[in-house]
Scaffold this motif. Structure first.
Motif, PDB file in Angstrom:
ATOM      1  N   MET A   1     -35.419 -23.985  -2.976  1.00 21.29           N
ATOM      2  CA  MET A   1     -34.744 -22.619  -3.317  1.00 21.29           C
ATOM      3  C   MET A   1     -33.284 -22.322  -3.912  1.00 21.29           C
ATOM      4  O   MET A   1     -32.698 -21.723  -4.745  1.00 21.29           O
ATOM      5  N   TRP A   2     -32.223 -23.133  -3.512  1.00 16.06           N
ATOM      6  CA  TRP A   2     -30.664 -23.079  -2.328  1.00 16.06           C
ATOM      7  C   TRP A   2     -30.778 -23.972  -4.581  1.00 16.06           C
ATOM      8  O   TRP A   2     -29.305 -24.037  -5.003  1.00 16.06           O
ATOM      9  N   LEU A   3     -31.720 -25.493  -4.876  1.00 14.87           N
ATOM     10  CA  LEU A   3     -30.904 -25.817  -5.897  1.00 14.87           C
ATOM     11  C   LEU A   3     -31.076 -24.618  -7.130  1.00 14.87           C
ATOM     12  O   LEU A   3     -30.205 -25.214  -7.713  1.00 14.87           O
ATOM     13  N   THR A   4     -32.261 -24.075  -7.173  1.00 19.43           N
ATOM     14  CA  THR A   4     -32.379 -23.255  -7.935  1.00 19.43           C
ATOM     15  C   THR A   4     -31.321 -22.256  -7.859  1.00 19.43           C
ATOM     16  O   THR A   4     -30.519 -21.740  -9.193  1.00 19.43           O
ATOM     17  N   ILE A   5     -30.593 -21.482  -6.855  1.00 19.38           N
ATOM     18  CA  ILE A   5     -29.259 -20.756  -6.419  1.00 19.38           C
ATOM     19  C   ILE A   5     -28.161 -21.415  -7.270  1.00 19.38           C
ATOM     20  O   ILE A   5     -28.000 -20.689  -8.538  1.00 19.38           O
ATOM     21  N   PHE A   6     -28.149 -22.853  -7.067  1.00 25.01           N
ATOM     22  CA  PHE A   6     -27.177 -23.844  -7.554  1.00 25.01           C
ATOM     23  C   PHE A   6     -26.782 -23.179  -8.865  1.00 25.01           C
ATOM     24  O   PHE A   6     -25.786 -23.314  -9.335  1.00 25.01           O
ATOM     25  N   PHE A   7     -28.316 -24.026  -9.687  1.00 23.44           N
ATOM     26  CA  PHE A   7     -28.379 -23.827 -10.664  1.00 23.44           C
ATOM     27  C   PHE A   7     -27.876 -22.776 -11.835  1.00 23.44           C
ATOM     28  O   PHE A   7     -27.101 -22.701 -12.717  1.00 23.44           O
ATOM     29  N   CYS A   8     -28.714 -21.562 -10.938  1.00 22.45           N
ATOM     30  CA  CYS A   8     -28.155 -20.433 -11.806  1.00 22.45           C
ATOM     31  C   CYS A   8     -27.227 -20.298 -11.931  1.00 22.45           C
ATOM     32  O   CYS A   8     -26.318 -19.196 -12.644  1.00 22.45           O
ATOM     33  N   VAL A   9     -26.604 -20.191 -10.500  1.00 20.40           N
ATOM     34  CA  VAL A   9     -24.651 -19.661 -10.533  1.00 20.40           C
ATOM     35  C   VAL A   9     -24.098 -20.620 -11.311  1.00 20.40           C
ATOM     36  O   VAL A   9     -23.106 -20.346 -12.279  1.00 20.40           O
ATOM     37  N   THR A  10     -24.576 -22.051 -11.497  1.00 18.91           N
ATOM     38  CA  THR A  10     -23.660 -22.834 -12.323  1.00 18.91           C
ATOM     39  C   THR A  10     -23.826 -22.147 -13.894  1.00 18.91           C
ATOM     40  O   THR A  10     -22.850 -22.531 -14.425  1.00 18.91           O
ATOM     41  N   LEU A  11     -24.881 -21.551 -14.672  1.00 17.95           N
ATOM     42  CA  LEU A  11     -24.887 -21.723 -15.298  1.00 17.95           C
ATOM     43  C   LEU A  11     -24.435 -20.569 -15.849  1.00 17.95           C
ATOM     44  O   LEU A  11     -23.872 -19.936 -16.588  1.00 17.95           O
ATOM     45  N   LEU A  12     -24.200 -19.454 -14.787  1.00 21.62           N
ATOM     46  CA  LEU A  12     -24.086 -18.197 -15.453  1.00 21.62           C
ATOM     47  C   LEU A  12     -22.041 -18.274 -15.277  1.00 21.62           C
ATOM     48  O   LEU A  12     -21.824 -17.488 -16.397  1.00 21.62           O
ATOM     49  N   TYR A  13     -21.577 -19.106 -14.686  1.00 20.19           N
ATOM     50  CA  TYR A  13     -20.840 -19.462 -15.385  1.00 20.19           C
ATOM     51  C   TYR A  13     -19.832 -20.380 -16.306  1.00 20.19           C
ATOM     52  O   TYR A  13     -19.202 -19.451 -16.378  1.00 20.19           O
ATOM     53  N   ILE A  14     -20.719 -20.901 -16.085  1.00 18.30           N
ATOM     54  CA  ILE A  14     -20.319 -21.725 -17.713  1.00 18.30           C
ATOM     55  C   ILE A  14     -20.409 -21.012 -19.100  1.00 18.30           C
ATOM     56  O   ILE A  14     -19.642 -20.715 -20.176  1.00 18.30           O
ATOM     57  N   ILE A  15     -21.292 -19.427 -19.282  1.00 13.76           N
ATOM     58  CA  ILE A  15     -21.933 -19.014 -20.052  1.00 13.76           C
ATOM     59  C   ILE A  15     -20.560 -18.006 -19.950  1.00 13.76           C
ATOM     60  O   ILE A  15     -19.983 -17.474 -20.489  1.00 13.76           O
ATOM     61  N   TYR A  16     -19.811 -17.369 -18.290  1.00  9.78           N
ATOM     62  CA  TYR A  16     -19.055 -16.723 -18.375  1.00  9.78           C
ATOM     63  C   TYR A  16     -17.894 -17.533 -18.758  1.00  9.78           C
ATOM     64  O   TYR A  16     -16.837 -16.695 -19.209  1.00  9.78           O
ATOM     65  N   ARG A  17     -17.135 -18.354 -18.577  1.00 11.49           N
ATOM     66  CA  ARG A  17     -16.829 -18.972 -18.829  1.00 11.49           C
ATOM     67  C   ARG A  17     -16.453 -19.275 -20.740  1.00 11.49           C
ATOM     68  O   ARG A  17     -15.213 -19.039 -21.258  1.00 11.49           O
ATOM     69  N   LEU A  18     -17.692 -19.707 -21.233  1.00 13.30           N
ATOM     70  CA  LEU A  18     -18.075 -19.476 -22.630  1.00 13.30           C
ATOM     71  C   LEU A  18     -17.022 -17.813 -23.519  1.00 13.30           C
ATOM     72  O   LEU A  18     -16.428 -17.488 -24.272  1.00 13.30           O
ATOM     73  N   ILE A  19     -18.109 -17.070 -23.051  1.00 10.80           N
ATOM     74  CA  ILE A  19     -16.988 -15.319 -22.643  1.00 10.80           C
ATOM     75  C   ILE A  19     -16.094 -15.326 -22.851  1.00 10.80           C
ATOM     76  O   ILE A  19     -15.774 -14.999 -23.366  1.00 10.80           O
ATOM     77  N   LYS A  20     -15.301 -15.662 -21.984  1.00 10.14           N
ATOM     78  CA  LYS A  20     -13.871 -15.549 -21.253  1.00 10.14           C
ATOM     79  C   LYS A  20     -13.183 -16.481 -22.483  1.00 10.14           C
ATOM     80  O   LYS A  20     -11.897 -16.280 -22.996  1.00 10.14           O
ATOM     81  N   PHE A  21     -13.442 -17.052 -23.227  1.00 15.49           N
ATOM     82  CA  PHE A  21     -12.338 -17.971 -24.056  1.00 15.49           C
ATOM     83  C   PHE A  21     -13.050 -17.501 -25.287  1.00 15.49           C
ATOM     84  O   PHE A  21     -11.796 -17.636 -26.146  1.00 15.49           O
ATOM     85  N   TRP A  22     -13.659 -17.402 -25.725  1.00 11.04           N
ATOM     86  CA  TRP A  22     -13.996 -17.023 -26.688  1.00 11.04           C
ATOM     87  C   TRP A  22     -14.052 -15.709 -27.373  1.00 11.04           C
ATOM     88  O   TRP A  22     -13.206 -15.141 -28.345  1.00 11.04           O
ATOM     89  N   ILE A  23     -13.916 -15.023 -26.132  1.00  8.97           N
ATOM     90  CA  ILE A  23     -13.903 -13.415 -26.426  1.00  8.97           C
ATOM     91  C   ILE A  23     -12.744 -12.712 -25.303  1.00  8.97           C
ATOM     92  O   ILE A  23     -12.098 -11.906 -26.409  1.00  8.97           O
ATOM     93  N   ILE A  24     -12.967 -12.403 -24.417  1.00 14.79           N
ATOM     94  CA  ILE A  24     -12.025 -12.046 -23.591  1.00 14.79           C
ATOM     95  C   ILE A  24     -10.495 -11.873 -23.822  1.00 14.79           C
ATOM     96  O   ILE A  24     -10.238 -11.079 -23.227  1.00 14.79           O
ATOM     97  N   ASN A  25     -10.096 -13.644 -23.604  1.00  9.43           N
ATOM     98  CA  ASN A  25      -9.049 -13.882 -23.505  1.00  9.43           C
ATOM     99  C   ASN A  25      -8.651 -13.372 -24.813  1.00  9.43           C
ATOM    100  O   ASN A  25      -7.353 -12.388 -24.766  1.00  9.43           O
ATOM    101  N   PRO A  26      -8.703 -14.119 -26.172  1.00  5.89           N
ATOM    102  CA  PRO A  26      -8.185 -13.175 -27.261  1.00  5.89           C
ATOM    103  C   PRO A  26      -8.648 -12.136 -27.266  1.00  5.89           C
ATOM    104  O   PRO A  26      -7.206 -10.895 -27.865  1.00  5.89           O
ATOM    105  N   TRP A  27      -9.250 -11.452 -27.059  1.00  4.04           N
ATOM    106  CA  TRP A  27      -9.763  -9.692 -27.464  1.00  4.04           C
ATOM    107  C   TRP A  27      -7.758  -9.221 -26.328  1.00  4.04           C
ATOM    108  O   TRP A  27      -7.953  -7.982 -27.076  1.00  4.04           O
ATOM    109  N   SER A  28      -7.948  -9.413 -25.323  1.00  2.00           N
ATOM    110  CA  SER A  28      -7.054  -9.105 -24.530  1.00  2.00           C
ATOM    111  C   SER A  28      -5.749  -9.256 -25.104  1.00  2.00           C
ATOM    112  O   SER A  28      -4.861  -8.586 -24.704  1.00  2.00           O
ATOM    113  N   ILE A  29      -5.600  -9.869 -25.120  1.00  3.35           N
ATOM    114  CA  ILE A  29      -3.625 -10.118 -26.103  1.00  3.35           C
ATOM    115  C   ILE A  29      -4.359  -9.494 -26.915  1.00  3.35           C
ATOM    116  O   ILE A  29      -3.024  -9.081 -27.148  1.00  3.35           O
TER     117      ILE A  29
END
Length: 281
Positions: A1-29
């Motif tokens: 269970m904890w391993l599944t949660i860890f992988f889910c959190v890691t995946l969400l973090y990676i997706i967030y970082r990608l969205i932040k790099f490609w969309i959020i940061n450029p758009w805010s500037i």
């Protein structure tokens, strides 16, 4: 269970970082630019890459800049991929960035990412702050007035010899002379640099010219591909040993080795520089 949660959190973090790099940061500037009344346009993710690439394909590399200046004026914002850009041709703003308030500005990540792929970071073009000052002091002697004056006659003679070579070649041909101007100008530049700084002996080695030109050509072509498919600006991927990067790295090593060879010949007294003042080496 904890391993599944860890992988889910890691995946969400990676997706967030990608969205932040490609969309959020450029758009805010870009949003901040718009709020300050800076004209321009924002195209998510790819930015103006396609427009710039099309201008190059049309053999009008500056047409995009000219059209944007006509549409937006002396300064405007855009983006190159996910990187926001502020363009200006206003002399006052340029002086403020490069001279008056230069200590508050650093080279853009985009430019550093592109140039460092071939040049590395330890050079006068990409070094920052005190490191840049140190590099600039090292090369300053070459550009002193007495050095430049002592090179004028050599530059003129080398250029005249180049033109004479074209004239002779043209006279020997029955059909109109066709030249690869890019290659010819590269060779002329190499002649002037090697002849004035490293000596006539180095200039006369045609193998060096062909070697440097071919490596520069390969590296430039590979860098252009990596720029327009955005490989060169994507974190992690830009550092992977992909075929294009390996070719660029090889060209950089080859040019570095041939340059060190020329420098060693100069240090050993096998060649003599044209400049008469304090010498770089």
């Amino acid at each position: 269970m904890w391993l599944t949660i860890f992988f889910c959190v890691t995946l969400l973090y990676i997706i967030y970082r990608l969205i932040k790099f490609w969309i959020i940061n450029p758009w805010s500037i870009q949003r901040d630019f718009s709020r300050q009344g800076v004209p321009g346009r924002y195209i998510p993710i790819v930015g103006e890459i396609l427009h710039r690439h099309q201008a190059i394909l049309d053999d009008k590399p500056y047409s995009y800049v000219e059209q944007a200046a006509i549409k937006f004026g002396d300064y405007y914002h855009s983006s190159f991929g996910p990187f926001p850009c502020l363009h200006t041709s206003d002399p006052g703003l340029i002086e403020s960035v490069l001279k008056t308030n230069s200590r508050f500005y650093h080279r853009a990540k985009l430019g550093r990412a592109i140039l460092s792929a071939f040049l590395g970071y330890e050079n006068v073009l990409l070094a920052e702050d005190e490191n840049h000052t140190r590099h600039r002091r090292l090369v300053t002697p070459v550009f002193q007035h007495q050095n430049l004056n002592s090179m004028i006659s050599s530059m003129a003679n080398i250029t005249s010899s180049f033109l004479e070579k074209w004239r002779i070649t043209n006279n020997e041909k029955s059909s109109p002379l066709t030249l690869d101007i890019s290659k010819e100008m590269s060779n002329l530049t190499l002649d002037i640099v090697t002849g004035c700084v490293f000596g006539v002996e180095a200039m006369q080695d045609r193998h060096i010219h062909e070697f440097i030109y071919e490596n520069l050509k390969v590296a430039t072509n590979e860098m252009e591909k990596r720029i327009y498919n955005m490989t060169i600006i994507i974190p992690i991927i830009k550092d992977l040993p992909l075929p294009g990067k390996r070719r660029i790295d090889k060209c950089r090593r080859d040019i570095k080795n041939i340059t060190l060879k020329i420098i060693n010949q100069r240090r050993q007294g096998l060649t003599k520089a044209t400049c008469k003042g304090e010498f770089l080496l």
